[in-house]
Design a protein around this motif. Structure first.
Motif, mmCIF file in Angstrom:
data_model
loop_
_atom_site.group_PDB
_atom_site.id
_atom_site.type_symbol
_atom_site.label_atom_id
_atom_site.label_comp_id
_atom_site.label_asym_id
_atom_site.label_seq_id
_atom_site.Cartn_x
_atom_site.Cartn_y
_atom_site.Cartn_z
ATOM 1 N N LEU A 288 0.827 -1.216 0.000
ATOM 2 C CA LEU A 288 0.000 0.000 0.000
ATOM 3 C C LEU A 288 0.854 1.257 0.000
ATOM 4 O O LEU A 288 0.455 2.290 -0.554
ATOM 5 N N ALA A 289 2.052 1.170 0.607
ATOM 6 C CA ALA A 289 2.951 2.326 0.637
ATOM 7 C C ALA A 289 3.718 2.487 -0.670
ATOM 8 O O ALA A 289 4.420 3.487 -0.876
ATOM 9 N N GLY A 290 3.621 1.510 -1.563
ATOM 10 C CA GLY A 290 4.340 1.587 -2.836
ATOM 11 C C GLY A 290 5.800 1.212 -2.730
ATOM 12 O O GLY A 290 6.555 1.350 -3.694
ATOM 13 N N ASP A 291 6.210 0.701 -1.580
ATOM 14 C CA ASP A 291 7.605 0.308 -1.373
ATOM 15 C C ASP A 291 7.734 -1.181 -1.700
ATOM 16 O O ASP A 291 7.855 -2.029 -0.810
ATOM 17 N N PHE A 292 7.744 -1.498 -2.989
ATOM 18 C CA PHE A 292 7.695 -2.887 -3.416
ATOM 19 C C PHE A 292 8.938 -3.678 -3.034
ATOM 20 O O PHE A 292 8.864 -4.871 -2.747
ATOM 21 N N GLU A 293 10.073 -3.017 -3.007
ATOM 22 C CA GLU A 293 11.304 -3.730 -2.662
ATOM 23 C C GLU A 293 11.324 -4.181 -1.214
ATOM 24 O O GLU A 293 12.038 -5.115 -0.851
ATOM 25 N N ALA A 294 10.527 -3.507 -0.380
ATOM 26 C CA ALA A 294 10.506 -3.838 1.046
ATOM 27 C C ALA A 294 9.486 -4.917 1.373
ATOM 28 O O ALA A 294 9.399 -5.348 2.534
ATOM 29 N N VAL A 295 8.730 -5.353 0.391
ATOM 30 C CA VAL A 295 7.713 -6.378 0.650
ATOM 31 C C VAL A 295 8.416 -7.681 1.025
ATOM 32 O O VAL A 295 9.211 -8.219 0.239
#
Length: 454
Positions: A288-295
């Motif tokens: 949801l935050a758009g921080d895909f690398e942190a998923v």
């Protein structure tokens, strides 16, 4: 209508044809009952039923041969051949040695199912009941039997030895929808009323308990959407077809029953549901935050990252796809995915992405065309008075449920989902073909206009 459907028009007194028809229907019953519980019996029965059904349709199904179902089957085969041929020249190192046209064609076994059902509601309900009974039998035969239930109620996630927990949960969810849709029929007075009611209560208890111990979020979500829609449609229909006072009392009683059963069920299920959802919150927050690398690469995270990989492959060949192995290519050949993900996962956990990456928009169009045709046919058969309202209600609820669950697991890619797909769709389509047959007979019985005024 007879289980031989159009065969009766080609010799109703032919004993050989009658035996052929009943043998086909018997093979359907064996397939429905034993594919889960005893695959060594149910598997060959499926092959016999499907092949004989196709032969029967092509031989005696004069009008059915022109049905959109047959043309969509041809389209599915052609799309797979086209994808394989173009892939052979574009990426031969990743293409299969032979085109595996069964990947989509197996979803059309419902044609044979519908043929052997012969347009009969009674036979459809019988086959669906046998399938549910066979599933319950499989719960005892596979896995650790009753120990699975003990482990499940102790908080462990169990699968009863049927592929994995997601697929077992899918069966429980489908069974729950059917039991609720046909509750009035099952609980009605009449012959065998006590047996029917006890069987319904026991089956409901097994399905609800099974949905708890298999702990599958995608199934819970799908039921959370499908069940309220089901209730709303039933309330709308009941208010339209019954006196207002009677309808209000009936709906109020139903609401109280749901509350009385639902509250303790939620209390029992709350802990495993909460635990399963809480584990995925970090992944959801990062997405949801758009921080895909942190998923993180937890259950939801693996799905998200493999779906991202699939979109990259789709973007390269959006029309015809990468061939039947596209779903595994999208994982194995994506450089940024961790090696352990490639070692442990061979599919995308999303049937529609798998369909797109394998066969492109052409494959998606075939599936969409099939869904539209079945939906339209179900509507027409219900409006025409051929498809019972409770069966139509189940069809609508199942359609929504099936769309949602296939977003989180590729049920239509595995025998478990193909089994459910073909039995349910076959049961709906057989009523549509019966409605078409009725329309033709009514049309033939009307006086034909003449070229001269009377």
């Amino acid at each position: 209508m007879q289980p031989t459907m159009g065969m009766a028009e080609h010799g109703p007194n032919n004993l050989a044809l009658k035996w052929f028809g009943w043998f086909g229907f018997l093979s359907l019953g064996v397939y429905a009952t034993f594919l889960i519980a005893w695959p060594d019996v149910g598997g060959p029965a499926e092959t016999i039923m499907a092949l004989l059904g196709l032969v029967a349709v092509l031989t005696w199904g004069t009008r059915i041969r022109a049905s959109a179902a047959l043309w969509l089957l041809v389209a599915a085969v052609l799309v797979q051949l086209l994808s394989w041929t173009l892939g052979y020249f574009h990426h031969p190192q990743w293409i299969e040695d032979n085109p595996q046209v069964d990947r989509l064609a197996k979803l059309f076994i419902f044609i044979s199912v519908a043929w052997w059902l012969g347009g009969s509601t009674r036979r459809t309900l019988l086959i669906w009941s046998l399938a549910l009974t066979g599933f319950f039998l499989g719960l005892l035969i596979h896995g650790n039997g009753l120990a699975e239930w003990r482990n499940g109620f102790a908080g462990l996630r169990v699968d009863f030895g049927i592929r994995n927990a997601q697929h077992t949960a899918m069966y429980f969810g489908t069974g729950l929808l059917g039991l609720l849709a046909f509750a009035r029929r099952s609980l009605a007075s009449g012959n065998w009323a006590l047996v029917r009611r006890l069987a319904w209560v026991l089956a409901m208890a097994l399905c609800v308990a099974g949905l708890i111990v298999t702990q599958t979020r995608g199934i819970w979500l799908a039921l959370g959407v499908a069940l309220p829609l089901m209730a709303a449609l039933f309330a709308w229909w009941y208010l339209r077809t019954h006196p207002v006072r009677q309808a209000r009392l009936m709906l109020l009683g139903g609401f109280l029953a749901v509350v009385l059963v639902g509250i303790p069920t939620v209390e029992i299920a709350y802990s495993p549901i909460a635990n399963r959802v809480t584990k995925e919150l970090p992944a959801i927050e990062s997405i949801l935050a758009g921080d895909f690398e942190a998923v993180p690469y937890n259950s939801s995270g693996v799905r998200f990252h493999t779906w991202r990989a699939a979109t990259e492959w789709i973007a390269e060949r959006p029309i015809v796809g990468w061939g039947g192995d596209g779903r595994s290519l999208a994982i194995d050949e994506t450089q940024w995915l961790p090696q352990w993900v490639k070692d442990h996962f061979g599919h995308l956990h999303n049937y529609f992405l798998e369909l797109w990456v394998a066969y492109g928009l052409l494959g998606v169009a075939v599936f969409a065309g099939l869904a539209f045709w079945v939906g339209r046919g179900t509507w027409l058969a219900w409006r025409g008075g051929v498809l019972p309202s409770d069966m139509a209600l189940f069809g609508v609820a199942f359609f929504l449920y099936w769309i949602i669950v296939n977003q989180f697991e590729s049920y239509n890619s595995f025998w478990t989902g193909v089994f459910v797909h073909n039995l349910v769709v076959g049961g709906l389509v057989t009523h549509y073909w019966r409605w078409q047959s009725t329309q033709r007979r009514d049309g033939d019985s009307q006086p034909q206009p003449t070229s001269q005024p009377e």
